[in-house]
Motif scaffolding. Sequence first.
Motif, PDB file in Angstrom:
ATOM      1  N   TYR A 138       0.403  -1.074  -0.137  1.00 23.73           N
ATOM      2  CA  TYR A 138      -0.084  -0.016  -0.168  1.00 23.73           C
ATOM      3  C   TYR A 138       1.184   1.816  -0.094  1.00 23.73           C
ATOM      4  O   TYR A 138       0.506   2.346  -0.673  1.00 23.73           O
ATOM      5  CB  TYR A 138      -1.314   0.068   1.147  1.00 23.73           C
ATOM      6  CG  TYR A 138      -1.251   1.456   1.228  1.00 23.73           C
ATOM      7  CD1 TYR A 138      -2.717   2.142   0.539  1.00 23.73           C
ATOM      8  CD2 TYR A 138      -1.156   2.412   2.254  1.00 23.73           C
ATOM      9  CE1 TYR A 138      -3.638   2.864   0.846  1.00 23.73           C
ATOM     10  CE2 TYR A 138      -2.088   3.535   2.780  1.00 23.73           C
ATOM     11  CZ  TYR A 138      -3.300   3.790   1.980  1.00 23.73           C
ATOM     12  OH  TYR A 138      -3.817   4.491   1.672  1.00 23.73           O
ATOM     13  N   LYS A 157       1.330   7.553  -6.334  1.00 25.62           N
ATOM     14  CA  LYS A 157      -0.176   8.245  -6.717  1.00 25.62           C
ATOM     15  C   LYS A 157       0.492   9.444  -5.910  1.00 25.62           C
ATOM     16  O   LYS A 157      -1.381  10.145  -6.459  1.00 25.62           O
ATOM     17  CB  LYS A 157      -1.247   7.132  -6.507  1.00 25.62           C
ATOM     18  CG  LYS A 157      -1.187   5.825  -7.125  1.00 25.62           C
ATOM     19  CD  LYS A 157      -2.208   5.177  -7.338  1.00 25.62           C
ATOM     20  CE  LYS A 157      -2.788   4.155  -7.882  1.00 25.62           C
ATOM     21  NZ  LYS A 157      -3.092   4.362  -9.960  1.00 25.62           N
ATOM     22  N   GLU A 172      -6.756   8.013   0.941  1.00 26.95           N
ATOM     23  CA  GLU A 172      -7.101   6.986   1.614  1.00 26.95           C
ATOM     24  C   GLU A 172      -8.922   6.839   1.003  1.00 26.95           C
ATOM     25  O   GLU A 172      -9.284   5.354   1.258  1.00 26.95           O
ATOM     26  CB  GLU A 172      -7.291   6.902   3.354  1.00 26.95           C
ATOM     27  CG  GLU A 172      -7.973   6.104   4.020  1.00 26.95           C
ATOM     28  CD  GLU A 172      -7.484   6.470   5.873  1.00 26.95           C
ATOM     29  OE1 GLU A 172      -8.175   6.379   6.699  1.00 26.95           O
ATOM     30  OE2 GLU A 172      -6.872   7.593   5.797  1.00 26.95           O
ATOM     31  N   ARG A 185     -10.778   7.959  -0.733  1.00 23.70           N
ATOM     32  CA  ARG A 185     -10.683   7.032  -3.002  1.00 23.70           C
ATOM     33  C   ARG A 185     -10.441   5.671  -2.983  1.00 23.70           C
ATOM     34  O   ARG A 185     -11.239   4.847  -3.684  1.00 23.70           O
ATOM     35  CB  ARG A 185      -9.789   7.975  -3.305  1.00 23.70           C
ATOM     36  CG  ARG A 185      -9.914   7.665  -4.901  1.00 23.70           C
ATOM     37  CD  ARG A 185      -8.907   8.567  -5.707  1.00 23.70           C
ATOM     38  NE  ARG A 185      -8.728   8.047  -7.196  1.00 23.70           N
ATOM     39  CZ  ARG A 185      -9.487   8.901  -7.965  1.00 23.70           C
ATOM     40  NH1 ARG A 185      -9.882  10.150  -7.668  1.00 23.70           N
ATOM     41  NH2 ARG A 185      -9.155   8.379  -9.534  1.00 23.70           N
ATOM     42  N   TYR A 186      -8.928   5.463  -1.869  1.00 23.87           N
ATOM     43  CA  TYR A 186      -7.821   4.338  -2.441  1.00 23.87           C
ATOM     44  C   TYR A 186     -10.000   2.741  -1.317  1.00 23.87           C
ATOM     45  O   TYR A 186      -9.611   1.777  -2.268  1.00 23.87           O
ATOM     46  CB  TYR A 186      -7.054   3.676  -1.328  1.00 23.87           C
ATOM     47  CG  TYR A 186      -6.455   2.514  -1.280  1.00 23.87           C
ATOM     48  CD1 TYR A 186      -5.973   1.957  -2.568  1.00 23.87           C
ATOM     49  CD2 TYR A 186      -7.340   1.945  -0.791  1.00 23.87           C
ATOM     50  CE1 TYR A 186      -5.152   0.832  -2.378  1.00 23.87           C
ATOM     51  CE2 TYR A 186      -6.454   0.349  -0.665  1.00 23.87           C
ATOM     52  CZ  TYR A 186      -5.562  -0.259  -1.793  1.00 23.87           C
ATOM     53  OH  TYR A 186      -4.916  -0.751  -1.010  1.00 23.87           O
ATOM     54  N   ASN A 187     -10.276   3.160  -0.056  1.00 22.80           N
ATOM     55  CA  ASN A 187     -10.865   2.517   0.455  1.00 22.80           C
ATOM     56  C   ASN A 187     -12.677   2.351  -0.446  1.00 22.80           C
ATOM     57  O   ASN A 187     -13.655   1.026  -0.548  1.00 22.80           O
ATOM     58  CB  ASN A 187     -11.174   2.854   1.653  1.00 22.80           C
ATOM     59  CG  ASN A 187     -10.341   2.641   3.041  1.00 22.80           C
ATOM     60  OD1 ASN A 187      -9.307   1.773   2.606  1.00 22.80           O
ATOM     61  ND2 ASN A 187     -10.109   3.232   3.628  1.00 22.80           N
ATOM     62  N   ALA A 204     -10.739  -0.262  -3.665  1.00 22.60           N
ATOM     63  CA  ALA A 204      -9.871  -1.122  -3.066  1.00 22.60           C
ATOM     64  C   ALA A 204     -10.418  -3.049  -3.321  1.00 22.60           C
ATOM     65  O   ALA A 204     -11.355  -3.278  -2.609  1.00 22.60           O
ATOM     66  CB  ALA A 204      -9.422  -1.073  -1.774  1.00 22.60           C
TER      67      ALA A 204
END
Length: 364
Positions: A293, A300, A321, A323-325, A328
């Motif tokens: 991660y 990014k 965070e 956006r990723y969650n 993912a």
Amino acid sequence: MGSQDRRLRLRAQIVLHAARGRSNARIAQETGLHLDTVRTWRGRFAEQGLPGLADRKRTGRPHAFAALQAAQVKALACHLPAETGVPLARWSCPELAREAMERGIATFVAASTVRRWLAEDALKPWQQRSWIFITDPDFRAKAERVLDLYARTWQGVPLDEDEYVISADEKTSIQARCRCHPTLPPGRARAMRVNHTYGRGGALAYLAAYDVHQAKVFSRTEPRTGIDPFMNLVTQVMSREPYASAKRVFWIVDNGSSHRGQKAADRLTAAFPHAVMVHTPVHASWLNQVEVYFSVVQRKVVQPNDFADLAQVGDRLRAFEDRYNATAQPFQWKFTTSDLDDLLARLDRHTADHQEDSCVALAA
């Protein structure tokens, strides 16, 4: 059919077409050859007959190197320059060519020739790759525990639904570099342009806890790393559901100073009795999935590092965070205990070979 046979066949076709009274232009059109090629071979046949269709003897320099010379240069490339008394960190092709001539391997050899010889065996002595010997005597046992947790197993027993695996660590010293001129977006035939000079806006630590099987990240920023910042991250995760009421929560960490050794494990259990700290082997942070991660964050979010101040760094990390969650998926972790055994076997063989070479060198 070989290339020589094909060439003779095309030349014969030119002669046959010419015997039928066709012009050079028509012969070139029908055979697909260049007009000058048709003119050349038609003229050669007219002057010399059939012998004129053969290739003339070439005047190039004959092959000047024996196979032994190439092997000697390759063998030289497989030794560190310092082992031969040369004050270089690593070989380049020009340096190898020079050394080969100084040693009398060849009277003259070009760097391009050396490069071709090395390419035949995929040798690139000018490159380097960092690696480290295993020093942890319990490497396999510690690594196996981590890999078993990734496979949802602990001490041979499958994990229950209310048991979770967290991978945690710190990414230290993320700087805020304010570029002296604005970053320019990419354009036609032009990459993004980032000004080389910048002002320093300080640095912060980014702490993250990654739920291995749920693919969820929980993070925070701190002025620095340490025991208290790490325990702040633990409290942030363990005080929320489903971890607060879980049966057990396993925390996979490396051997950094803020969570090293049995004291750190006892400190975690004292604060949260259902939390279990699991250490990776020494020098094996690559077994910790949160590092994957962090590599995503580096590519990014952090690079190319153009932030006005630390507040902007923190805002960008928190926004990423979220956006990723939102999208993912768990990492496709494919390194298993079987791969671990293969790796250790290869390292054992490499270590044995290295020790044998060292003994031979000392004996010599």
